[in-house]
Write a protein that holds these residues in place. Structure first.
Motif, PDB file in Angstrom:
ATOM      1  N   GLY A 278       0.748  -0.203   0.114  1.00 47.34           N
ATOM      2  CA  GLY A 278      -0.143  -0.057  -0.167  1.00 47.34           C
ATOM      3  C   GLY A 278       0.970   0.801   0.162  1.00 47.34           C
ATOM      4  N   SER A 279       0.301   2.153  -0.045  1.00 46.87           N
ATOM      5  CA  SER A 279       0.947   3.218   0.541  1.00 46.87           C
ATOM      6  C   SER A 279       1.424   4.700   1.620  1.00 46.87           C
ATOM      7  CB  SER A 279      -0.334   4.605  -0.417  1.00 46.87           C
ATOM      8  OG  SER A 279       0.881   5.902   0.068  1.00 46.87           O
ATOM      9  N   LYS A 280       2.759   4.226   1.012  1.00 47.54           N
ATOM     10  CA  LYS A 280       3.377   4.947   2.344  1.00 47.54           C
ATOM     11  C   LYS A 280       3.543   6.516   2.317  1.00 47.54           C
ATOM     12  CE  LYS A 280       3.516   1.097   4.293  1.00 47.54           C
ATOM     13  NZ  LYS A 280       3.197   0.628   5.229  1.00 47.54           N
ATOM     14  N   CYS A 281       2.797   7.203   3.731  1.00 46.90           N
ATOM     15  CA  CYS A 281       3.577   8.533   3.241  1.00 46.90           C
ATOM     16  C   CYS A 281       2.742   8.951   2.186  1.00 46.90           C
ATOM     17  CB  CYS A 281       4.557   9.150   3.873  1.00 46.90           C
ATOM     18  SG  CYS A 281       5.035  10.720   4.092  1.00 46.90           S
ATOM     19  N   ASN A 313      14.773  -5.688   7.625  1.00 47.91           N
ATOM     20  CA  ASN A 313      14.545  -4.816   9.570  1.00 47.91           C
ATOM     21  C   ASN A 313      14.120  -3.927   9.226  1.00 47.91           C
ATOM     22  OD1 ASN A 313      15.914  -7.728  10.491  1.00 47.91           O
ATOM     23  ND2 ASN A 313      18.242  -7.682  10.388  1.00 47.91           N
ATOM     24  N   TRP A 314      13.381  -3.654   7.967  1.00 45.34           N
ATOM     25  CA  TRP A 314      12.724  -2.145   8.743  1.00 45.34           C
ATOM     26  C   TRP A 314      11.610  -1.852   7.590  1.00 45.34           C
ATOM     27  CZ3 TRP A 314      11.784  -0.542   3.326  1.00 45.34           C
ATOM     28  CH2 TRP A 314      11.503  -1.840   2.164  1.00 45.34           C
ATOM     29  N   SER A 315      10.893  -0.643   7.339  1.00 44.63           N
ATOM     30  CA  SER A 315       9.321  -0.517   7.498  1.00 44.63           C
ATOM     31  C   SER A 315       9.890   0.789   6.491  1.00 44.63           C
ATOM     32  CB  SER A 315       8.260  -0.958   7.549  1.00 44.63           C
ATOM     33  OG  SER A 315       8.264  -0.211   8.912  1.00 44.63           O
ATOM     34  N   ALA A 316       9.245   1.315   5.610  1.00 46.31           N
ATOM     35  CA  ALA A 316       9.396   2.712   4.953  1.00 46.31           C
ATOM     36  C   ALA A 316       8.055   3.149   5.858  1.00 46.31           C
ATOM     37  CB  ALA A 316       8.378   2.681   3.526  1.00 46.31           C
ATOM     38  N   SER A 317       8.560   4.619   5.586  1.00 51.18           N
ATOM     39  CA  SER A 317       7.369   6.102   6.439  1.00 51.18           C
ATOM     40  C   SER A 317       8.358   7.327   4.954  1.00 51.18           C
ATOM     41  CB  SER A 317       8.226   6.011   7.360  1.00 51.18           C
ATOM     42  OG  SER A 317       9.381   5.915   7.224  1.00 51.18           O
ATOM     43  N   ASN A 345      22.734   6.972   3.732  1.00 48.83           N
ATOM     44  CA  ASN A 345      21.999   8.002   4.134  1.00 48.83           C
ATOM     45  C   ASN A 345      20.511   7.932   3.796  1.00 48.83           C
ATOM     46  OD1 ASN A 345      21.524  11.334   3.587  1.00 48.83           O
ATOM     47  ND2 ASN A 345      21.104  10.806   1.536  1.00 48.83           N
ATOM     48  N   TYR A 346      19.475   8.775   4.679  1.00 43.74           N
ATOM     49  CA  TYR A 346      17.755   8.172   5.044  1.00 43.74           C
ATOM     50  C   TYR A 346      17.512   8.380   3.548  1.00 43.74           C
ATOM     51  CZ  TYR A 346      17.882  13.457   4.550  1.00 43.74           C
ATOM     52  OH  TYR A 346      17.520  14.930   4.267  1.00 43.74           O
ATOM     53  N   ILE A 347      16.471   7.664   3.448  1.00 45.95           N
ATOM     54  CA  ILE A 347      15.057   8.028   2.195  1.00 45.95           C
ATOM     55  C   ILE A 347      13.994   8.948   3.176  1.00 45.95           C
ATOM     56  CG2 ILE A 347      13.090   6.397   0.855  1.00 45.95           C
ATOM     57  CD1 ILE A 347      15.815   4.084   1.424  1.00 45.95           C
ATOM     58  N   THR A 348      13.324   9.585   1.944  1.00 43.31           N
ATOM     59  CA  THR A 348      12.334  10.430   2.750  1.00 43.31           C
ATOM     60  C   THR A 348      11.246  11.144   1.847  1.00 43.31           C
ATOM     61  OG1 THR A 348      11.839  12.411   3.273  1.00 43.31           O
ATOM     62  CG2 THR A 348      13.296  12.609   1.033  1.00 43.31           C
ATOM     63  N   CYS A 349      10.247  10.614   1.937  1.00 40.86           N
ATOM     64  CA  CYS A 349       9.117  11.290   0.658  1.00 40.86           C
ATOM     65  C   CYS A 349       8.468  12.473   1.388  1.00 40.86           C
ATOM     66  CB  CYS A 349       7.404  10.158   1.462  1.00 40.86           C
ATOM     67  SG  CYS A 349       6.445  11.239   0.553  1.00 40.86           S
ATOM     68  N   TRP A 361       9.057   9.883  -3.883  1.00 36.96           N
ATOM     69  CA  TRP A 361      10.480   9.926  -3.305  1.00 36.96           C
ATOM     70  C   TRP A 361      11.852   9.965  -3.594  1.00 36.96           C
ATOM     71  CZ3 TRP A 361       9.471   7.061   1.359  1.00 36.96           C
ATOM     72  CH2 TRP A 361       7.927   6.392   1.032  1.00 36.96           C
ATOM     73  N   PHE A 362      13.139  10.571  -2.495  1.00 40.05           N
ATOM     74  CA  PHE A 362      14.332  11.021  -2.760  1.00 40.05           C
ATOM     75  C   PHE A 362      14.818   9.736  -2.497  1.00 40.05           C
ATOM     76  CE2 PHE A 362      12.260  14.563  -3.860  1.00 40.05           C
ATOM     77  CZ  PHE A 362      12.375  15.282  -5.017  1.00 40.05           C
ATOM     78  N   VAL A 363      16.036   9.430  -2.607  1.00 38.27           N
ATOM     79  CA  VAL A 363      16.948   8.328  -2.597  1.00 38.27           C
ATOM     80  C   VAL A 363      18.766   8.766  -2.895  1.00 38.27           C
ATOM     81  CG1 VAL A 363      17.428   6.152  -2.246  1.00 38.27           C
ATOM     82  CG2 VAL A 363      15.238   6.728  -2.253  1.00 38.27           C
ATOM     83  N   ASN A 364      19.037   9.348  -1.759  1.00 38.55           N
ATOM     84  CA  ASN A 364      20.500   9.615  -1.999  1.00 38.55           C
ATOM     85  C   ASN A 364      20.642  10.478  -2.524  1.00 38.55           C
ATOM     86  OD1 ASN A 364      21.788   7.807  -0.564  1.00 38.55           O
ATOM     87  ND2 ASN A 364      23.335   6.914  -2.348  1.00 38.55           N
TER      88      ASN A 364
END
Length: 382
Positions: A278-281, A313-317, A345-349, A361-364
């Motif tokens: 499903g959709s995250k953020c 060991n992670w979940s998207a947010s 580095n982190y991942i962000t919406c 979504w932005f990664v690096n």
């Protein structure tokens, strides 16, 4: 690889009183020489480059697909006291539709917005927008995102950073968007309610696509389903990054976030049906890759077909780090970019700068489409 940032920044009438303006040619350049870089006051970061020459664009690995688009120099507004600047693409005769495009030499094309100092917001000195039919497609919204800044780099120099990741050889060009009716016809699925946003714009990519409840508008190409990242109403799709590009004198192709599309449809689907998550953020799905079948769907070039897959060991947010068990490395796959090996580095919406109603979504510091993450046991380099 090189990177493009597609931005559109149009300034209010008061903006010229807020910044020191650098001179700009009144007409598009016709020579192949590279214009001098633009220094940002006393800022220690590298001067901004002007990428307006087509031969310069053609040598940019990530942006060379734009080499046949008409381009010209933007105006750079500089704050002498702070490491801040703005970018303005003024109209030229015969080109009512255009983007502002930022290039760099490390990474892929990405849509970003500039960091604007806080007192600029109070004075409403800048708008961030796309220009269609000589009009902004974005409401007036001076916006402080705080995601691009100048800071010390690991090699002792200062570099521009976007979302805490370095951006090298940063520069800009204005790029015309006037070929939309020459691109292949976009087909419409049965469930899609399709509305033209501006009939007077003569722009074949300006549509709003709406779907029934719990279904998302998607661009369907031969090798990808693409969601728009809508924050206001998921069932309504505005695809601001859909762009018709001149490939050569006889061929034109649709691109979305720097990804070439083939045989394009607008369709309605659930995220679970297409992505298994499903959709995250509000940015859309960011699924985990847990097995070989999952990996094969995302590893387009087969680079990781023999690599062992570990536990996630992670979940998207809205902002998160991918945690893997010891010895395993976090890797992000996407539809529009090569796999990204994370180094902490982190991942962000976050906001898509072309609209307040869109997220991405932005990664690096890379704008990724339809991302998915895996923990992989990569071979050790000597």
């Amino acid at each position: 690889m090189s990177i493009i940032f597609l931005l559109v920044l149009i300034f209010s009438s008061t903006s010229h009183s807020c910044w020191v303006r650098q001179p700009k040619s009144a007409t598009p350049p016709t020579t192949s020489s590279t214009p001098p870089p633009i220094p940002i006051g006393d800022c220690k970061c590298p001067p901004l480059k002007m990428y307006s020459m087509n031969d310069y664009i053609s040598n940019n690995e990530g942006g060379k697909y734009l080499k046949n688009q008409q381009s010209w120099n933007p105006t750079i507004g500089v704050d002498k006291d702070l490491c801040t600047f703005n970018v303005q693409c003024d109209p030229i005769p015969g080109v009512p539709n255009y983007y502002t495009v930022a290039f760099r030499s490390n990474g892929s094309p990405i849509y970003v917005s500039l960091k604007i100092r806080k007192r600029s917001l109070k004075n409403k000195c800048v708008q961030i927008n796309r220009v269609i039919n000589n009009k902004n497609t974005f409401v007036e919204q001076p916006r402080y995102i705080g995601s691009l800044d100048c800071r010390p780099h690991t090699d002792g120099t200062h570099q521009w950073y976007f979302h805490d990741y370095p951006v090298f050889d940063l520069g800009f060009a204005c790029v015309a968007d006037v070929h939309s009716f020459k691109c292949p016809i976009i087909k419409i699925g049965d469930k899609v309610n399709f509305t033209e946003r501006d009939p007077w714009a003569r722009q074949g990519s300006l549509y709003i696509s709406e779907c029934p409840d719990n279904l998302y508008p998607m661009l369907h190409s031969t090798d990808a389903y693409i969601t728009t990242g809508g924050a206001r109403k998921p069932e309504s799709g505005i695809f601001e990054e859909l762009f018709c590009v001149k490939v050569n004198d006889t061929a034109f192709a649709w691109y979305f976030a720097n990804k070439q599309l083939n045989s394009v449809w607008f369709e309605c689907h659930s995220l679970e049906e297409v992505f298994g998550a499903g959709s995250k953020c509000v940015c859309g799905a960011f699924p985990q890759i847990n097995n070989r079948n999952d990996l094969e769907k995302y590893d387009r070039k087969g680079e990781y077909k023999d690599v062992q897959i570990g536990a996630n060991n992670w979940s998207a947010s809205c902002k998160f780090n991918m945690e893997c068990e010891k010895g395993y490395t976090a890797v992000v796959f996407s539809a529009n970019y090569d796999p990204i090996i994370l180094t902490g580095n982190y991942i962000t919406c976050t906001y898509n700068p072309l609209s307040n109603w869109l997220r991405a979504w932005f990664v690096n510091s890379v704008r990724v489409v339809n991302p998915a993450g895996a923990c992989l046991l990569l071979p050790q380099t000597p």
